[in-house]
Structures are given as structure tokens and as C-alpha cells.
Motif scaffolding. Structure first.
Motif, PDB file in Angstrom:
ATOM      1  N   MET A  54      72.693  33.840 -49.699  1.00  0.00           N
ATOM      2  CA  MET A  54      73.036  33.154 -48.466  1.00  0.00           C
ATOM      3  C   MET A  54      73.464  31.711 -48.744  1.00  0.00           C
ATOM      4  N   THR A  55      74.490  31.268 -48.039  1.00  0.00           N
ATOM      5  CA  THR A  55      74.949  29.883 -48.106  1.00  0.00           C
ATOM      6  C   THR A  55      74.941  29.311 -46.691  1.00  0.00           C
ATOM      7  N   GLU A  56      75.285  28.045 -46.566  1.00  0.00           N
ATOM      8  CA  GLU A  56      75.281  27.390 -45.260  1.00  0.00           C
ATOM      9  C   GLU A  56      76.165  28.142 -44.268  1.00  0.00           C
ATOM     10  N   GLY A  57      75.634  28.372 -43.070  1.00  0.00           N
ATOM     11  CA  GLY A  57      76.373  29.110 -42.054  1.00  0.00           C
ATOM     12  C   GLY A  57      76.086  30.592 -42.054  1.00  0.00           C
ATOM     13  N   CYS A  58      75.151  31.038 -42.906  1.00  0.00           N
ATOM     14  CA  CYS A  58      74.783  32.459 -42.952  1.00  0.00           C
ATOM     15  C   CYS A  58      73.611  32.741 -42.007  1.00  0.00           C
ATOM     16  N   VAL A  59      73.562  33.976 -41.541  1.00  0.00           N
ATOM     17  CA  VAL A  59      72.461  34.460 -40.708  1.00  0.00           C
ATOM     18  C   VAL A  59      71.970  35.776 -41.294  1.00  0.00           C
ATOM     19  N   ASP A 111      78.705  33.377 -40.685  1.00  0.00           N
ATOM     20  CA  ASP A 111      79.349  33.125 -39.408  1.00  0.00           C
ATOM     21  C   ASP A 111      78.805  31.798 -38.871  1.00  0.00           C
ATOM     22  N   PRO A 112      79.437  30.673 -39.222  1.00  0.00           N
ATOM     23  CA  PRO A 112      78.928  29.362 -38.802  1.00  0.00           C
ATOM     24  C   PRO A 112      78.802  29.207 -37.286  1.00  0.00           C
ATOM     25  N   VAL A 113      79.715  29.827 -36.529  1.00  0.00           N
ATOM     26  CA  VAL A 113      79.639  29.727 -35.070  1.00  0.00           C
ATOM     27  C   VAL A 113      78.389  30.441 -34.566  1.00  0.00           C
ATOM     28  N   LEU A 143      69.626  35.944 -27.712  1.00  0.00           N
ATOM     29  CA  LEU A 143      69.649  36.074 -29.175  1.00  0.00           C
ATOM     30  C   LEU A 143      70.118  37.469 -29.573  1.00  0.00           C
ATOM     31  N   PHE A 144      69.533  38.492 -28.953  1.00  0.00           N
ATOM     32  CA  PHE A 144      69.900  39.866 -29.289  1.00  0.00           C
ATOM     33  C   PHE A 144      71.373  40.142 -28.960  1.00  0.00           C
ATOM     34  N   ASN A 149      76.589  41.461 -31.076  1.00  0.00           N
ATOM     35  CA  ASN A 149      78.035  41.245 -31.060  1.00  0.00           C
ATOM     36  C   ASN A 149      78.576  40.896 -32.444  1.00  0.00           C
ATOM     37  N   ALA A 150      77.730  40.264 -33.294  1.00  0.00           N
ATOM     38  CA  ALA A 150      78.213  39.770 -34.590  1.00  0.00           C
ATOM     39  C   ALA A 150      77.963  40.747 -35.739  1.00  0.00           C
TER      40      ALA A 150
END
Length: 287
Positions: A54-59, A111-113, A143-144, A149-150
């Protein structure tokens, strides 16, 4: 009799959300969905046998019963922006956007957004005390919805090896402070030691004994934080180590950070800063 560290989540009724500078924790699973929002730094996680850097912007999102581990990290410690959320099973069971058997095809996405949106919901609502129940429910539903959606989800398939791994982890969590071995696990679960060893190594890139000793080291470290006056020698034997030399040998083995997070299957993950997840997943045993 202490509940094992998965049972605490199975009975949990309160959401657990916090900003944290440390997430590393050995393999586990529970009934609660879990969310990790990485705003800054790097982290290596494992989900259902697959490793993600994982890097910055990961979930990262783990559905109930997804076996997962936080293997290594490079996260800011001061004023940490990264967020862990563990949601009680009640909210997952009442979720209308995802079904009980849905599991993400990929547990980590960049997904940074999405990262910003999730962090905003958690910070503005879930991290605040005394949240009204209707606001809490609406926040978790949001949240769900973002997650559904992502991420791409699929119905969880029955996998004999995943079921076996969960059985092993549950048994180990109940007995790691006892005289436990691959042979005793084999006798309890009903598979040969060689097969259990092969499956565990293939799934986690580490041996069963290494996993057990990491939990024992966790226990000693957390007990020393809770009671600074506790004698180390007493904790060594209380944790399940057979002797002082065994403890120090494993401590030395598990205090050097991995040089390359991509080398997970070549090296055993060995950060020992598990304090938050130890408190989250384990009820301390009372004698």
C-alpha cells in the motif's frame, strides 16, 4: 476462561475507529468488516493469501472472515493521518449495498478520492464521542456505499484451505500461551503436521512456530506497558515461552525491520509494534 482474540470482535457492539501510527499485526480474522485508510506512508498487508504493498491514497477493506495481516509499515508516528475502522457485525448484516458473503476481489485499491472521502466521514462523525445512533448508522451506511462503489466484490467461495487456515488461527489464539506445537495443532484439527505446515507457509510465508512466538512476544510487550513493574522472567513463562533463552532468541529474530517490503515471501515479517491491534483483538487472560 478467556475468549480468543477473534471472539472479541464477534461480540463487539461498538465501532472501533482511530487514527494510528502503527498497524502491524499477525494474521487474524473476525466477524467485523475492517477498513484501513492510508493517507501517508507505506504499508504491506496480506488478505486471503495475497500480499499488497500500500502507498499513499490506498484503501484496504476486509470483509467478515477474510483472513488478513498487517506485515510491515513505514507510517508517521506524530499526528498520524492514517485511520483504522472496525465495524460491528450488526451494521454489516443490515447493509443494503453488500451481502453477507461478499468479499472484495482485490482487498486493496489505490484511489486518492475514495481515501479522502472515507477519511472525511470517519473524522467528522465516527471519531467524535457520543454520536447519536441514527447519525452513526447513516455514517456507516455512507462508508459502505463508498466501498461498494469503488471495490469489485464477489460471492465468497468455499475454500478448504481458507477454512483450514481459520481453524488453525483460532486454535493458536486460544492456546499460544500453553505448550503448543505443530503436532498438538495437528491432533486437534485432524490434518497431518506436514500438510498444516505446508499450507500455513504457502499462505503466510512464515512458519507456524514463528507465528506463535510473535503472539507471545506481543503478549509480553503489552503486559509490560500495562504493568511496568511486571518481572520480565515471569512474563516470559506466562506467555508460553519454554525458557529465557528461547525468548531472547525470538526477540532478536523479530526486531530487525524487513529491508524490502516486496520480499515478504523471502523473509518473515518481523516488526513488533503491535500494541494497538493487540488491545483491539485480544482480551488479556486472567489467571
Amino acid at each position: 476462561m478467556q475468549k480468543n482474540f477473534y471472539e472479541q470482535h464477534r461480540d463487539a457492539s461498538n465501532i472501533m475507529a482511530r487514527k494510528t501510527g502503527s498497524v502491524v499485526y499477525p494474521a487474524h480474522f473476525h466477524m467485523s468488516p475492517e477498513l484501513f485508510i492510508l493517507k501517508k506512508g507505506t504499508c504491506t498487508v496480506l488478505s486471503n493469501g495475497k500480499v499488497y504493498n500500500m502507498t499513499e491514497g490506498c484503501v484496504a477493506f476486509f470483509s467478515p472472515y477474510d483472513t488478513h495481516a498487517y506485515l510491515a509499515e513505514n507510517l508517521p508516528q506524530e499526528d498520524p493521518p492514517n485511520i483504522i475502522v472496525v465495524i460491528p457485525p450488526f451494521f454489516w448484516n443490515s447493509c443494503t449495498t453488500l451481502s453477507n458473503n461478499d468479499s472484495p476481489v482485490e482487498a486493496v485499491i489505490h484511489d486518492p478520492v475514495l481515501c479522502d472521502n472515507l477519511a472525511k466521514v470517519v473524522t467528522e462523525y465516527l471519531l467524535k464521542p457520543n454520536i447519536p445512533q441514527n447519525v452513526l448508522k447513516a455514517s456507516i451506511d455512507l462508508l459502505f456505499a463508498f466501498i461498494a462503489n469503488a471495490f469489485v466484490f464477489e460471492q465468497r467461495k468455499k475454500n478448504c484451505e481458507q477454512t483450514l487456515i481459520q481453524s488453525m488461527l483460532s486454535y493458536i489464539s486460544d492456546h499460544y500461551r500453553e505448550k503448543i506445537s505443530l503436532q498438538s495443532i495437528s491432533a486437534a484439527i485432524g490434518y497431518t503436521p506436514a500438510y498444516l505446515s505446508r499450507v500455513f507457509n504457502a499462505y503466510f510465508g512464515m512458519s507456524v512456530s514463528d507465528h506463535i512466538n510473535m503472539l507471545r512476544l506481543n503478549y509480553i510487550e503489552e503486559m509490560q506497558k500495562l504493568n511496568p513493574n511486571a518481572k520480565t522472567i515471569n512474563l516470559i513463562y506466562e506467555s508460553g515461552f519454554g525458557g529465557i533463552q528461547t525468548y531472547y532468541r525470538n526477540k532478536a529474530k523479530n526486531t530487525t525491520p524487513p529491508e524490502n517490503l516486496n520480499d515478504f515471501h523471502k523473509k518473515t515479517p518481523n516488526s513488533l509494534d503491535y500494541s494497538y491491534f493487540f488491545r483491539l483483538h485480544i482480551n488479556i487472560r486472567s489467571e
